[in-house]
Design a protein around this motif. Structure first.
Motif, PDB file in Angstrom:
ATOM      1  N   SER A  35       0.656  -1.309  -0.350  1.00 20.44           N
ATOM      2  CA  SER A  35      -0.012   0.466  -0.105  1.00 20.44           C
ATOM      3  C   SER A  35       1.071   1.189   0.260  1.00 20.44           C
ATOM      4  CB  SER A  35      -0.911  -0.255   1.035  1.00 20.44           C
ATOM      5  OG  SER A  35      -2.111   1.168   1.765  1.00 20.44           O
ATOM      6  N   VAL A  36       1.694   1.584   0.894  1.00 21.10           N
ATOM      7  CA  VAL A  36       3.281   2.554   0.644  1.00 21.10           C
ATOM      8  C   VAL A  36       3.655   2.890  -0.623  1.00 21.10           C
ATOM      9  CG1 VAL A  36       4.836   2.990   1.321  1.00 21.10           C
ATOM     10  CG2 VAL A  36       3.020   2.195   3.943  1.00 21.10           C
ATOM     11  N   TYR A  37       4.213   1.733  -0.970  1.00 23.24           N
ATOM     12  CA  TYR A  37       4.750   1.134  -2.174  1.00 23.24           C
ATOM     13  C   TYR A  37       3.621   2.270  -3.207  1.00 23.24           C
ATOM     14  CZ  TYR A  37       8.990  -0.790  -2.115  1.00 23.24           C
ATOM     15  OH  TYR A  37      10.358  -1.502  -1.508  1.00 23.24           O
ATOM     16  N   LYS A  38       2.295   1.682  -3.498  1.00 25.88           N
ATOM     17  CA  LYS A  38       1.532   2.216  -4.273  1.00 25.88           C
ATOM     18  C   LYS A  38       1.076   3.173  -4.249  1.00 25.88           C
ATOM     19  CE  LYS A  38      -3.580   1.404  -6.290  1.00 25.88           C
ATOM     20  NZ  LYS A  38      -4.957   0.283  -5.579  1.00 25.88           N
ATOM     21  N   ASN A  39       0.978   4.040  -3.036  1.00 32.37           N
ATOM     22  CA  ASN A  39       0.153   5.212  -2.435  1.00 32.37           C
ATOM     23  C   ASN A  39       1.634   6.355  -2.385  1.00 32.37           C
ATOM     24  OD1 ASN A  39      -2.862   4.430  -2.763  1.00 32.37           O
ATOM     25  ND2 ASN A  39      -2.420   2.992  -0.862  1.00 32.37           N
ATOM     26  N   PHE A  40       2.257   5.953  -2.278  1.00 35.09           N
ATOM     27  CA  PHE A  40       3.524   6.951  -2.118  1.00 35.09           C
ATOM     28  C   PHE A  40       5.140   6.915  -2.730  1.00 35.09           C
ATOM     29  CE2 PHE A  40       6.820   8.702   0.626  1.00 35.09           C
ATOM     30  CZ  PHE A  40       6.804   9.906   0.331  1.00 35.09           C
ATOM     31  N   ARG A  48      10.980   1.667  -7.481  1.00 37.47           N
ATOM     32  CA  ARG A  48       9.708   1.011  -6.974  1.00 37.47           C
ATOM     33  C   ARG A  48      11.575   0.505  -6.151  1.00 37.47           C
ATOM     34  NH1 ARG A  48       5.413  -0.922  -7.956  1.00 37.47           N
ATOM     35  NH2 ARG A  48       5.069  -2.339  -6.105  1.00 37.47           N
ATOM     36  N   PHE A  49      11.693   1.321  -5.874  1.00 37.51           N
ATOM     37  CA  PHE A  49      13.215   1.060  -4.266  1.00 37.51           C
ATOM     38  C   PHE A  49      12.987   1.579  -3.211  1.00 37.51           C
ATOM     39  CE2 PHE A  49      14.853   1.736  -8.884  1.00 37.51           C
ATOM     40  CZ  PHE A  49      15.050  -0.038  -9.144  1.00 37.51           C
ATOM     41  N   VAL A  50      13.789   0.990  -2.548  1.00 32.21           N
ATOM     42  CA  VAL A  50      14.045   1.539  -0.782  1.00 32.21           C
ATOM     43  C   VAL A  50      15.155   1.552  -0.764  1.00 32.21           C
ATOM     44  CG1 VAL A  50      11.105   1.374  -0.074  1.00 32.21           C
ATOM     45  CG2 VAL A  50      13.274  -0.594   0.415  1.00 32.21           C
ATOM     46  N   PRO A  51      15.962   2.301   0.628  1.00 30.54           N
ATOM     47  CA  PRO A  51      14.888   3.467   0.637  1.00 30.54           C
ATOM     48  C   PRO A  51      14.588   4.479   0.793  1.00 30.54           C
ATOM     49  CG  PRO A  51      17.082   4.001   1.732  1.00 30.54           C
ATOM     50  CD  PRO A  51      16.936   2.540   0.365  1.00 30.54           C
ATOM     51  N   VAL A  52      13.985   5.172   0.704  1.00 34.29           N
ATOM     52  CA  VAL A  52      12.872   6.274   0.565  1.00 34.29           C
ATOM     53  C   VAL A  52      12.908   7.653   1.867  1.00 34.29           C
ATOM     54  CG1 VAL A  52      11.161   8.357  -0.482  1.00 34.29           C
ATOM     55  CG2 VAL A  52      11.678   5.759  -1.925  1.00 34.29           C
ATOM     56  N   ILE A  53      12.870   8.612   1.882  1.00 33.03           N
ATOM     57  CA  ILE A  53      12.302   9.419   3.162  1.00 33.03           C
ATOM     58  C   ILE A  53      12.305  10.619   2.566  1.00 33.03           C
ATOM     59  CG2 ILE A  53      14.965   8.607   4.144  1.00 33.03           C
ATOM     60  CD1 ILE A  53      15.722  12.005   3.892  1.00 33.03           C
ATOM     61  N   GLN A  54      11.694  11.018   3.638  1.00 30.91           N
ATOM     62  CA  GLN A  54      10.476  13.105   3.122  1.00 30.91           C
ATOM     63  C   GLN A  54      10.556  13.099   4.385  1.00 30.91           C
ATOM     64  OE1 GLN A  54       6.477  11.432   3.952  1.00 30.91           O
ATOM     65  NE2 GLN A  54       5.676  13.116   2.791  1.00 30.91           N
ATOM     66  N   THR A  55      11.468  14.811   4.034  1.00 36.57           N
ATOM     67  CA  THR A  55      11.246  15.953   4.634  1.00 36.57           C
ATOM     68  C   THR A  55      10.163  16.467   5.583  1.00 36.57           C
ATOM     69  OG1 THR A  55      11.789  17.136   3.676  1.00 36.57           O
ATOM     70  CG2 THR A  55      13.704  15.394   4.057  1.00 36.57           C
ATOM     71  N   ASP A  56      11.034  17.173   6.847  1.00 33.56           N
ATOM     72  CA  ASP A  56      10.044  17.606   7.427  1.00 33.56           C
ATOM     73  C   ASP A  56       9.025  18.617   6.138  1.00 33.56           C
ATOM     74  OD1 ASP A  56      10.327  16.295   9.964  1.00 33.56           O
ATOM     75  OD2 ASP A  56      12.158  18.461  10.410  1.00 33.56           O
ATOM     76  N   ASP A  57       9.608  19.018   5.296  1.00 31.71           N
ATOM     77  CA  ASP A  57       9.006  20.267   4.172  1.00 31.71           C
ATOM     78  C   ASP A  57       8.766  19.408   2.836  1.00 31.71           C
ATOM     79  OD1 ASP A  57      12.037  19.647   3.714  1.00 31.71           O
ATOM     80  OD2 ASP A  57      12.359  21.832   3.044  1.00 31.71           O
ATOM     81  N   ASP A  58       8.866  18.097   3.419  1.00 34.13           N
ATOM     82  CA  ASP A  58       7.739  17.130   2.419  1.00 34.13           C
ATOM     83  C   ASP A  58       8.979  16.799   0.742  1.00 34.13           C
ATOM     84  OD1 ASP A  58       5.904  15.864   1.461  1.00 34.13           O
ATOM     85  OD2 ASP A  58       5.148  16.962  -0.002  1.00 34.13           O
ATOM     86  N   VAL A  59       9.955  17.002   1.187  1.00 36.72           N
ATOM     87  CA  VAL A  59      11.028  16.773   0.435  1.00 36.72           C
ATOM     88  C   VAL A  59      11.581  14.889  -0.061  1.00 36.72           C
ATOM     89  CG1 VAL A  59      13.742  16.848  -0.766  1.00 36.72           C
ATOM     90  CG2 VAL A  59      12.166  19.040   0.318  1.00 36.72           C
ATOM     91  N   VAL A  60      11.460  14.653  -1.248  1.00 32.28           N
ATOM     92  CA  VAL A  60      11.306  13.400  -1.199  1.00 32.28           C
ATOM     93  C   VAL A  60      12.796  12.746  -1.494  1.00 32.28           C
ATOM     94  CG1 VAL A  60      10.417  10.883  -1.688  1.00 32.28           C
ATOM     95  CG2 VAL A  60       8.591  13.210  -0.751  1.00 32.28           C
TER      96      VAL A  60
END
Length: 369
Positions: A35-40, A48-60
């Protein structure tokens, strides 16, 4: 708070998680379920690779090396990059070794020991599909997902002919690392470098956590286990890198192993990519696989896929070396480590990562046509 998307059994998530912990950066970890893969993950990264980070200001941000370099800009204190030339060059080389070569023993020991590993691994994969389901249900679904990852084993050149050589090489590596960590808490002294983070991915997620290799590492390399435990703990190290820009002699066998096994593959990959580019004029994006080539481990020759991504990683130490005003001390270390003039010769192909895709850095429309 920073969000880290990944999983406990993901090799590269282990690298990113360790980095965040050792820097004392607060984060929330989110398991990368389907679900996280599909929606985020896929909508925000395109891959379709991890890891991914999302910062406080929504930079991915995707890819551990990109993540670490981005975090170093925000949190420059106690950098993971040594400031002296030989230590920094050696740490960059060992990041490449961990990220791109130790995946061979990592994948072998995960997928070629089914009696000890399968229940554990398939339940882990199945938990991404059905997080709350019973273990036996998770294993059914996990086996289907795991088959995709298992299919990568022969592409890495792992086969019945060279498995004894792969195991012998890995066990000698553990022995060499064990000797080193008897004397030093981390690769280059009292705090982890980028090289430590390159090694922790395979040595934690696969080779320490998985049952079969976990038994092996605990039996023959207790000092390596102690290092793994330091790398995954919440404690932020207070020590310093070694003085006088001295690469410990205990690291020379590891660098020499990289030079004898991985370096010829990197150089041949560069040549194969030059040929591929000539055969595919106008291509900006680099294919993930471009044929096969020979490689040698412990005097046993085999064949594996040509993986250009590794050149993007290898470009980092090559570029650092190229930028040194005084190369004499680095040259001495490289000669001792068995790299000869490889870094002096540079690369034919310079790769970049754009929108999470590997491309030719110098590409221009119609350039190759």
């Amino acid at each position: 708070m920073i969000k880290l998307y990944g999983s406990q059994f993901s090799l590269y998530t282990g690298k990113a998680r360790s980095y965040l912990k050792k820097k004392g950066i607060q984060f929330e970890e989110i398991t990368s379920t389907m679900s996280v893969y599909k929606n985020f993950i896929v909508p925000r990264t395109g891959v379709r690779f991890v890891p991914v980070i999302q910062t406080d200001d929504d930079v991915v941000i995707q890819d551990t090396t990109v993540i670490i370099d981005a975090m170093e800009q925000v949190y420059p204190e106690r950098s993971v990059y040594p400031s002296t030339p030989r230590l920094k060059l050696a740490s960059l080389l060992l990041e490449v070794y961990g990220d791109e070569w130790l995946v061979i023993p990592a994948m072998h020991y995960r997928w070629n020991f089914p009696k000890k590993n399968d229940k554990f691994i398939y339940a882990a994969f199945g938990s991404l599909v059905l997080p709350g389901a019973p273990k036996f249900i998770q294993r059914i679904f996990g086996k289907k997902i795991g088959a995709k990852f298992k299919s990568f084993v022969p592409r890495l050149g792992i086969n019945s002919d060279n498995i004894p050589a792969i195991e012998a090489s890995y066990e000698q590596l553990l022995s060499d690392l064990n000797c080193h960590f008897k004397e030093h808490d981390f690769l280059f002294g009292g705090r982890p470098s980028i090289g430590d983070f390159g090694l922790i991915g395979p040595l934690y997620a696969h080779l320490y956590r998985d049952p079969a290799p976990g038994e092996l590492i605990k039996r023959i390399a207790p000092e390596v286990c102690a290092w793994v435990e330091r790398m995954i703990s919440d404690e932020v190290p207070k020590g310093q890198f070694l003085a006088n820009d001295e690469v410990p002699q205990t690291l020379m066998p590891i660098l020499q192993r990289m030079a004898s096994e991985q370096l010829p593959v990197l150089l041949d990959t560069d040549q194969r990519l030059t040929e591929w580019r000539k055969a595919n004029p106008g291509c900006r994006e680099v294919a993930r696989f471009i044929g096969t080539h020979k490689f040698v481990v412990e005097n046993v020759e085999s064949e594996r896929a040509v993986l250009p991504f590794a050149l993007w990683m290898y470009k980092r130490p090559v570029d650092f070396y190229s930028g040194l005003e005084d190369k004499s001390s680095a040259d001495q270390m490289l000669e001792t480590a068995g790299f000869g003039s490889a870094l002096q010769s540079g690369l034919q192909n310079h790769l970049a990562k754009v929108n999470n895709i590997i491309v030719f850095e110098d590409w221009k429309p119609d350039q190759d046509s």
